[in-house]
Design a protein around this motif. Structure first.
Motif, PDB file in Angstrom:
ATOM      1  N   TYR A 141       0.874  -1.183   0.000  1.00 58.10           N
ATOM      2  CA  TYR A 141       0.000   0.000   0.000  1.00 58.10           C
ATOM      3  C   TYR A 141       0.909   1.231   0.000  1.00 58.10           C
ATOM      4  CZ  TYR A 141      -3.863   3.053   1.624  1.00 58.10           C
ATOM      5  OH  TYR A 141      -4.818   4.038   1.755  1.00 58.10           O
ATOM      6  N   ALA A 171      -9.451   2.914   4.125  1.00 56.00           N
ATOM      7  CA  ALA A 171      -9.108   1.879   5.097  1.00 56.00           C
ATOM      8  C   ALA A 171      -9.986   0.648   4.906  1.00 56.00           C
ATOM      9  CB  ALA A 171      -9.259   2.419   6.512  1.00 56.00           C
ATOM     10  N   LEU A 174      -8.835  -1.279   1.869  1.00 60.13           N
ATOM     11  CA  LEU A 174      -7.594  -1.972   2.202  1.00 60.13           C
ATOM     12  C   LEU A 174      -7.880  -3.211   3.037  1.00 60.13           C
ATOM     13  CD1 LEU A 174      -4.473  -2.016   2.231  1.00 60.13           C
ATOM     14  CD2 LEU A 174      -4.571  -0.535   4.252  1.00 60.13           C
ATOM     15  N   GLN A 175      -8.723  -3.053   4.055  1.00 66.80           N
ATOM     16  CA  GLN A 175      -9.054  -4.180   4.935  1.00 66.80           C
ATOM     17  C   GLN A 175      -9.716  -5.317   4.171  1.00 66.80           C
ATOM     18  OE1 GLN A 175     -12.507  -4.789   5.906  1.00 66.80           O
ATOM     19  NE2 GLN A 175     -12.237  -6.211   7.638  1.00 66.80           N
ATOM     20  N   VAL A 186       2.125  -6.288   5.516  1.00 67.16           N
ATOM     21  CA  VAL A 186       1.795  -5.081   4.754  1.00 67.16           C
ATOM     22  C   VAL A 186       3.067  -4.259   4.608  1.00 67.16           C
ATOM     23  CG1 VAL A 186       0.469  -2.933   4.676  1.00 67.16           C
ATOM     24  CG2 VAL A 186      -0.585  -5.004   5.601  1.00 67.16           C
ATOM     25  N   THR A 188       4.133  -0.455   3.491  1.00 69.08           N
ATOM     26  CA  THR A 188       3.501   0.835   3.266  1.00 69.08           C
ATOM     27  C   THR A 188       4.519   1.957   3.481  1.00 69.08           C
ATOM     28  OG1 THR A 188       1.545   2.176   3.829  1.00 69.08           O
ATOM     29  CG2 THR A 188       2.655   1.052   5.656  1.00 69.08           C
ATOM     30  N   LYS A 202       0.211   5.179   6.441  1.00 67.34           N
ATOM     31  CA  LYS A 202       0.333   4.308   7.616  1.00 67.34           C
ATOM     32  C   LYS A 202      -0.881   4.422   8.540  1.00 67.34           C
ATOM     33  CE  LYS A 202       2.298   1.795  10.932  1.00 67.34           C
ATOM     34  NZ  LYS A 202       1.485   2.125  12.100  1.00 67.34           N
ATOM     35  N   VAL A 205      -3.533   2.347   7.138  1.00 72.30           N
ATOM     36  CA  VAL A 205      -3.257   0.932   7.402  1.00 72.30           C
ATOM     37  C   VAL A 205      -3.722   0.563   8.807  1.00 72.30           C
ATOM     38  CG1 VAL A 205      -1.448  -0.799   7.729  1.00 72.30           C
ATOM     39  CG2 VAL A 205      -1.342   0.760   5.781  1.00 72.30           C
ATOM     40  N   CYS A 214      -7.945  -9.212  10.334  1.00 74.33           N
ATOM     41  CA  CYS A 214      -6.579  -9.100   9.806  1.00 74.33           C
ATOM     42  C   CYS A 214      -5.556  -9.755  10.725  1.00 74.33           C
ATOM     43  CB  CYS A 214      -6.227  -7.621   9.604  1.00 74.33           C
ATOM     44  SG  CYS A 214      -7.364  -6.715   8.538  1.00 74.33           S
ATOM     45  N   VAL A 220       4.212  -5.092   9.648  1.00 69.23           N
ATOM     46  CA  VAL A 220       3.909  -3.907   8.845  1.00 69.23           C
ATOM     47  C   VAL A 220       5.230  -3.163   8.662  1.00 69.23           C
ATOM     48  CG1 VAL A 220       2.647  -1.736   8.676  1.00 69.23           C
ATOM     49  CG2 VAL A 220       1.542  -3.741   9.695  1.00 69.23           C
ATOM     50  N   ASP A 237       5.083  -3.117  13.832  1.00 70.19           N
ATOM     51  CA  ASP A 237       5.569  -2.148  12.848  1.00 70.19           C
ATOM     52  C   ASP A 237       7.091  -2.057  12.851  1.00 70.19           C
ATOM     53  OD1 ASP A 237       2.891  -1.635  12.457  1.00 70.19           O
ATOM     54  OD2 ASP A 237       2.870   0.205  13.659  1.00 70.19           O
TER      55      ASP A 237
END
Length: 392
Positions: A141, A171, A174-175, A186, A188, A202, A205, A214, A220, A237
């Motif tokens: 993304y 969002a 994306l989900q 992911v 991004t 972000k 996300v 998810c 991420v 992250d």
């Protein structure tokens, strides 16, 4: 502005251009068609052998036993990233510009084939270290960037299946794609720049993951594009520059079947639930290469510019894979055609000496409208188009 006039004349290309063309005449085109009609399997077998590197050569060409689920070259093994990058370096193009990246603010970054290969290898090694393996799905993304191309190529290098989501989607959109494709990671950026404005990625996300479903997402990875203040969740992250920092610049490709999925790309969802379309490695890459040669008539000294976004299939074929698989130099453009004025396309073409320009009628119509509204345009925007080839 004077009303547009209808033009019915045919302008034939110069003789020198015709002489060097991949398909120089209607006779040459008809000869290709005749070859395909006379021996369909043999025709595609020849082209696959001539245009792709095979770690294990295929013996099967077309399997129609489960039509319409056709299989091409299924017992051969190859790798899309190797075909795009390693082959160019091995053929002496390591120092050639692979990407000319023009940022939203006009800053330019050049990346050679050797540099791009090394960046892809570092990213691929980082993904492997996270436990991402062949067959896993990875959502990307991101906006237009060198890092977006690197992320896609890195997935291809290890056999992971990427699914790119356009950076303008919500969002919820994306989900839906994360859940449907069963993604485990992911990739991004903190933000994206468009038209002089920083727009969130972000944060979107995070909002998408919070909608539920998810749980398979274990990582991420975030490219620091703007340095904006964004939340980072410990254990989930990671900054891209940190995870690749100590990785090797070499990475053995995952040799996959020609029928191994290269990517899954979803329809926009404007007429219902988004539908994922799967593209296999061998057949897809072969056609991307052939259209670069036959449709765009790409030559070694061309500078190719496709204005599409990597979030669409056109961007996959004519930014991430096609140009690189033929060893071309391409422009990757982050911005929009009307910023800082409606002459941006033309000034970019002029700045980088682009020779092939591939854009959409929608973009041209928007620029015609901008001109009619007396917006600032390049002085020669509507009269001088310094490109050898145009495709709309």
């Amino acid at each position: 502005m004077e009303a547009l006039k209808q033009e019915n004349r045919v302008f034939h290309p110069p003789a020198d251009f015709v002489k060097g063309a991949a398909i120089p005449s209607m006779d040459a085109y008809n000869k290709l068609c005749a070859e395909a009609n006379a021996d369909y399997d043999g025709f595609w077998s020849r082209l696959a052998k001539e245009n792709l590197y095979w770690k294990k050569p295929f013996t099967k060409i077309l399997d129609e036993s489960e039509a319409p689920f056709y299989k091409w070259f299924e017992d051969g093994t190859t790798n899309a990233s190797y075909n795009c990058l390693d082959r160019q370096v091995e053929n002496g193009l390591g120092n050639k510009k692979a990407i000319i990246f023009e940022a939203d603010d006009g800053a330019v970054t050049n990346v050679s084939y050797q540099e791009l290969l090394e960046r892809v290898c570092k990213m691929a090694n980082a993904l492997r270290k996270m436990g991402i393996k062949s067959g896993d799905r990875v959502i990307i993304y991101m906006s237009m960037s060198i890092e977006g191309v690197v992320a896609m190529q890195a997935c291809a290098r290890i056999g992971a299946i990427h699914s790119v989501v356009f950076g303008g989607f919500s969002a919820k959109s994306l989900q839906e794609r994360i859940v449907d494709v069963g993604a485990c990671a992911v990739i991004t950026a903190d933000e994206q720049l468009r038209g002089g404005k920083a727009l969130p990625l972000k944060v979107i996300v995070d909002e998408g993951l919070a909608l539920g479903g998810c749980e398979k997402i274990k990582n991420v990875i975030v490219y620091k594009r703007t340095g904006g203040n964004i939340p980072m969740t410990a254990g989930l992250d990671s900054w891209m520059h940190e995870v690749i920092a100590n990785e090797s610049t070499t990475c053995e490709p995952e040799w996959v079947s020609a029928e191994h999925p290269l990517f899954i790309l979803y329809t926009s969802g404007s007429t219902g639930k988004p539908k994922g379309v799967q593209h296999s490695t061998g057949g897809y890459l072969l056609w991307a290469i052939l259209t670069m040669k036959w449709t765009f008539d790409i030559k070694p000294d061309d500078v190719f510019w496709c204005t599409a976004d990597i979030g669409w299939v056109t961007g996959h074929s004519y930014i991430t894979y096609g140009p690189l698989a033929v060893g071309a130099t391409e422009i990757v453009f982050e911005g929009v055609p009307t910023y800082p004025n409606a002459g941006r396309f033309w000034s970019t073409i002029q700045k980088h000496s682009a020779t092939i320009f591939y854009t959409a009628p929608t973009a041209i119509r928007s620029l015609i409208k901008a001109s009619s509204n007396d917006e600032a345009v390049h002085p020669r925007a509507m009269t001088y188009l310094p490109c050898a080839s145009w495709v709309l």
